[in-house]
Design a protein around this motif. Structure first.
Motif, mmCIF file in Angstrom:
data_model
loop_
_atom_site.group_PDB
_atom_site.id
_atom_site.type_symbol
_atom_site.label_atom_id
_atom_site.label_comp_id
_atom_site.label_asym_id
_atom_site.label_seq_id
_atom_site.Cartn_x
_atom_site.Cartn_y
_atom_site.Cartn_z
ATOM 1 N N ALA A 1 0.855 -1.304 -0.011
ATOM 2 C CA ALA A 1 -0.072 -0.061 -0.087
ATOM 3 C C ALA A 1 0.896 1.155 -0.028
ATOM 4 N N TYR A 2 1.921 1.049 0.717
ATOM 5 C CA TYR A 2 2.950 2.318 0.996
ATOM 6 C C TYR A 2 3.340 2.700 -0.541
ATOM 7 N N VAL A 3 3.737 1.634 -1.213
ATOM 8 C CA VAL A 3 4.385 1.876 -2.846
ATOM 9 C C VAL A 3 3.152 2.646 -3.340
ATOM 10 N N TYR A 4 1.832 2.201 -3.478
ATOM 11 C CA TYR A 4 1.004 2.467 -4.369
ATOM 12 C C TYR A 4 0.846 3.959 -3.958
ATOM 13 N N LEU A 5 0.817 4.417 -2.588
ATOM 14 C CA LEU A 5 0.565 5.723 -2.413
ATOM 15 C C LEU A 5 1.677 6.724 -2.776
ATOM 16 N N LEU A 6 2.932 6.021 -2.714
ATOM 17 C CA LEU A 6 3.943 6.867 -3.312
ATOM 18 C C LEU A 6 3.748 7.081 -4.838
ATOM 19 N N ALA A 7 3.484 6.148 -5.618
ATOM 20 C CA ALA A 7 2.935 6.438 -6.970
ATOM 21 C C ALA A 7 2.001 7.495 -7.080
ATOM 22 N N ALA A 8 0.762 7.422 -6.326
ATOM 23 C CA ALA A 8 -0.400 8.276 -6.288
ATOM 24 C C ALA A 8 0.243 9.832 -6.097
ATOM 25 N N ASN A 9 1.189 9.752 -5.226
ATOM 26 C CA ASN A 9 1.636 11.270 -4.943
ATOM 27 C C ASN A 9 2.396 11.686 -6.121
ATOM 28 N N TYR A 10 2.774 10.849 -7.081
ATOM 29 C CA TYR A 10 3.202 11.332 -8.321
ATOM 30 C C TYR A 10 2.319 11.738 -9.518
ATOM 31 N N LEU A 11 1.256 10.750 -9.443
ATOM 32 C CA LEU A 11 0.192 10.747 -10.373
ATOM 33 C C LEU A 11 -0.746 11.945 -10.172
ATOM 34 N N TYR A 12 -1.321 11.943 -8.828
ATOM 35 C CA TYR A 12 -2.147 12.886 -8.215
ATOM 36 C C TYR A 12 -1.686 13.715 -7.232
ATOM 37 N N PRO A 13 -0.630 14.721 -7.412
ATOM 38 C CA PRO A 13 0.202 15.564 -6.663
ATOM 39 C C PRO A 13 -0.784 16.464 -5.776
ATOM 40 N N GLN A 14 -1.891 16.954 -6.374
ATOM 41 C CA GLN A 14 -2.676 17.908 -5.864
ATOM 42 C C GLN A 14 -3.842 17.215 -4.984
ATOM 43 N N GLN A 15 -4.087 15.884 -4.928
ATOM 44 C CA GLN A 15 -5.087 15.385 -4.121
ATOM 45 C C GLN A 15 -4.437 14.544 -3.222
ATOM 46 N N PRO A 16 -5.339 14.265 -1.998
ATOM 47 C CA PRO A 16 -4.854 13.428 -0.827
ATOM 48 C C PRO A 16 -5.032 11.900 -1.194
ATOM 49 N N SER A 17 -4.382 10.963 -0.810
ATOM 50 C CA SER A 17 -4.817 9.620 -1.290
ATOM 51 C C SER A 17 -4.909 8.484 -0.237
ATOM 52 N N ILE A 18 -5.450 7.515 -0.147
ATOM 53 C CA ILE A 18 -5.331 6.580 0.741
ATOM 54 C C ILE A 18 -5.531 5.232 -0.071
ATOM 55 N N ALA A 19 -5.477 4.302 0.805
ATOM 56 C CA ALA A 19 -5.228 2.996 0.100
ATOM 57 C C ALA A 19 -5.988 1.946 0.995
ATOM 58 N N SER A 20 -6.450 0.663 0.401
ATOM 59 C CA SER A 20 -7.132 -0.333 1.181
ATOM 60 C C SER A 20 -7.140 -1.663 0.297
ATOM 61 N N PHE A 21 -7.141 -2.903 1.208
ATOM 62 C CA PHE A 21 -7.186 -3.981 0.602
ATOM 63 C C PHE A 21 -8.652 -4.729 0.785
ATOM 64 N N TYR A 22 -9.024 -5.641 -0.314
ATOM 65 C CA TYR A 22 -10.278 -6.180 0.147
ATOM 66 C C TYR A 22 -10.072 -7.566 -0.659
ATOM 67 N N ASN A 23 -10.420 -8.563 0.027
ATOM 68 C CA ASN A 23 -10.174 -9.904 -0.508
ATOM 69 C C ASN A 23 -11.470 -10.538 -1.356
ATOM 70 N N LEU A 24 -11.361 -10.940 -2.304
ATOM 71 C CA LEU A 24 -12.687 -11.197 -3.242
ATOM 72 C C LEU A 24 -13.190 -12.353 -2.695
ATOM 73 N N GLU A 25 -12.466 -13.342 -2.116
ATOM 74 C CA GLU A 25 -12.777 -14.707 -1.644
ATOM 75 C C GLU A 25 -13.359 -14.505 -0.244
ATOM 76 N N THR A 26 -12.863 -14.052 0.593
ATOM 77 C CA THR A 26 -13.140 -14.069 2.296
ATOM 78 C C THR A 26 -14.067 -12.880 2.562
ATOM 79 N N GLY A 27 -14.112 -11.884 1.711
ATOM 80 C CA GLY A 27 -14.868 -10.386 2.141
ATOM 81 C C GLY A 27 -14.160 -9.757 2.931
ATOM 82 N N LEU A 28 -12.926 -10.060 3.594
ATOM 83 C CA LEU A 28 -12.238 -9.286 4.503
ATOM 84 C C LEU A 28 -11.857 -8.079 3.958
ATOM 85 N N VAL A 29 -11.831 -7.019 4.744
ATOM 86 C CA VAL A 29 -11.438 -5.468 4.202
ATOM 87 C C VAL A 29 -10.509 -4.924 5.381
ATOM 88 N N SER A 30 -9.500 -4.398 4.766
ATOM 89 C CA SER A 30 -8.375 -3.918 5.584
ATOM 90 C C SER A 30 -8.842 -2.418 6.128
#
Length: 252
Positions: free
Chosen positions: A155-184
């Motif tokens: 997630a931290y790597v994704y957020l670093l990428a988002a910081n470059y791709l969308y520098p003017q907007q705050p960003s967050i990340a999360s995970f979702y398991n499509l089999e178990t339904g668990l959400v981070s």
């Protein structure tokens, strides 16, 4: 920390410097877990393309036909059908302002060139889904399958990428398991944390570059450049059939 027994430099070496060898290439292509992940991603993509299928009694069967599930092994078919049924019950992308949604077969995206000091490196951060929240926050959602734990480092790597791709907007990340339904939990970072991640990635990129150069000049030193870490993880490694250090029998 505490998960070192899962990490094997030699496995990374097979992936990074020997991936074009016929035996290695065949094993990379015959990876059931990756195949399930890609098909699951493809199923979510098709439901987003054709949202009317979510309410149709034969919606799952139609998406399965688009994915050509009948050509997959039985276990893969069963797990993907379960994932598609789960998504119909909980279509988490409905109503979202989608910016980017991967189909699962696009390969790596264009790299983001990052400068750290005098060093430049390319960051590849293929994300499953990116959408904009009502307040303008960029939300990166990563889909998971199987029983693997959520890894905040990803997630931290994704957020670093988002910081470059969308520098003017705050960003967050999360995970979702499509089999178990668990959400981070929602994962956020500070500018200081992003800087630390960037420095760490720059150091890793330098080390990997040196490793590739060393292997190119001394291919017989593969096991020295990419030392093995045999153990319980060998059971789940897709290279255990060709790795001379793999443990075929691991005590429980």
């Amino acid at each position: 920390m505490g998960q070192e027994f899962w990490f094997c430099d030699m496995k990374r070496g097979f992936n990074k410097v020997r991936q074009k060898e016929p035996q290695v290439k065949a094993l990379l292509e015959d990876n059931k877990h990756q195949r399930i992940g890609k098909l699951a991603q493809g199923g979510v993509y098709e439901f987003y393309q054709y949202p009317q299928l979510l309410s149709q009694s034969e919606g799952v069967e139609k998406v399965a036909a688009i994915l050509k599930l009948n050509q997959e092994p039985k276990e893969v078919q069963e797990r993907i059908i379960e994932i598609l049924n789960n998504y119909c019950k909980e279509p988490i992308l409905v109503g979202k302002q989608i910016i980017q949604l991967s189909k699962g077969d696009e390969g790596f995206p264009s790299p983001i060139t990052i400068q750290e000091g005098n060093y430049y490196f390319n960051l590849y951060a293929p994300t499953d889904c990116t959408f904009k929240q009502p307040d303008g926050t960029i939300h990166i959602l990563d889909f998971k399958t199987g029983k693997s734990d959520f890894d905040r480092r990803q997630a931290y790597v994704y957020l670093l990428a988002a910081n470059y791709l969308y520098p003017q907007q705050p960003s967050i990340a999360s995970f979702y398991n499509l089999e178990t339904g668990l959400v981070s939990d929602i994962i956020t970072t500070t500018p200081e944390q992003l800087k630390f991640v960037q420095i760490e990635l720059a150091d890793i990129a330098k080390r990997y570059e040196l490793e590739r150069m060393h292997y190119g000049e001394n291919p017989n030193d593969f096991a020295i450049i990419f030392p093995p870490n045999p153990g319980i993880a060998c059971r789940y490694c897709n290279f255990n059939s060709i790795c001379e250090f793999s443990l075929s029998e691991v005590s429980r």
